[in-house]
Enzyme design. Structure first.
Site, mmCIF file in Angstrom:
data_model
loop_
_atom_site.group_PDB
_atom_site.id
_atom_site.type_symbol
_atom_site.label_atom_id
_atom_site.label_comp_id
_atom_site.label_asym_id
_atom_site.label_seq_id
_atom_site.Cartn_x
_atom_site.Cartn_y
_atom_site.Cartn_z
ATOM 1 N N SER A 1 0.825 -1.201 0.000
ATOM 2 C CA SER A 1 0.000 0.000 0.000
ATOM 3 C C SER A 1 0.863 1.256 0.000
ATOM 4 O O SER A 1 1.517 1.525 -0.982
ATOM 5 C CB SER A 1 -1.047 0.024 1.102
ATOM 6 O OG SER A 1 -2.010 1.017 0.791
ATOM 7 N N CYS B 1 -0.756 -3.695 4.107
ATOM 8 C CA CYS B 1 -1.508 -4.941 3.971
ATOM 9 C C CYS B 1 -0.594 -6.120 4.266
ATOM 10 O O CYS B 1 0.617 -5.971 4.388
ATOM 11 C CB CYS B 1 -2.052 -5.068 2.549
ATOM 12 S SG CYS B 1 -3.137 -3.715 2.099
ATOM 13 N N HIS C 1 2.852 14.735 5.121
ATOM 14 C CA HIS C 1 2.696 16.147 4.779
ATOM 15 C C HIS C 1 3.192 16.931 5.989
ATOM 16 O O HIS C 1 2.779 16.645 7.116
ATOM 17 C CB HIS C 1 1.238 16.504 4.475
ATOM 18 C CG HIS C 1 1.103 17.859 3.876
ATOM 19 N ND1 HIS C 1 1.253 18.093 2.525
ATOM 20 C CD2 HIS C 1 0.884 19.054 4.451
ATOM 21 C CE1 HIS C 1 1.105 19.389 2.290
ATOM 22 N NE2 HIS C 1 0.877 19.992 3.445
#
Length: 131
Positions: free
Chosen positions: A79, A99, A84
């Site tokens: 994944s 995952c 940020h």
């Protein structure tokens, strides 16, 4: 049909008696360091992914300009890890969605060590929870 007969590996896992796609950790890192340094952030994300047992596919970071933060994502076979940053507030928002058998707690531990936040708030979600 079984995985052996189809050759398909779906990466769903079973933990605590429940089958699901993966774990999504949302981490808010306050009073963190190196939030305006794309090279340091990329190194931290890569180390976090490897510590988690994930497979790195690509990394994309964008530096808005000196002192305006960095946004980016590490694409993983399992994944992603995204970040940020707001260096003016010493704050980073991090998403870790893994995952299979990859360990998001190991990724968080690396980011804590590398970015040295004074305060961390974490939310953990199980994604794709099967009925």
């Amino acid at each position: 049909m079984s995985e052996a007969s189809t050759g398909i590996h779906d990466r769903f896992v079973e933990r605590d008696g429940r089958r699901h796609a993966g774990i999504h950790v949302i981490a808010d890192l306050w009073d963190a360091h190196d939030l305006d340094d794309p090279a340091a952030l990329e190194a931290a994300l890569r180390e976090a992914a490897l510590a988690a047992g994930a497979t790195i596919l690509d990394c994309r970071l964008h530096h808005f300009s000196p002192n305006l933060g960095v946004t980016g994502v590490l694409l993983l076979a399992e994944s992603h890890i995204s970040i940020h940053t707001w260096p003016e507030h010493d704050f980073a928002a991090v998403d870790i969605f893994l995952c299979g058998d990859a360990d998001p707690d190991a990724a968080v531990a690396v980011l804590r060590r590398r970015l040295q936040p004074g305060r961390v708030a974490i939310q953990t979600l199980r994604r794709g929870l099967m009925p």
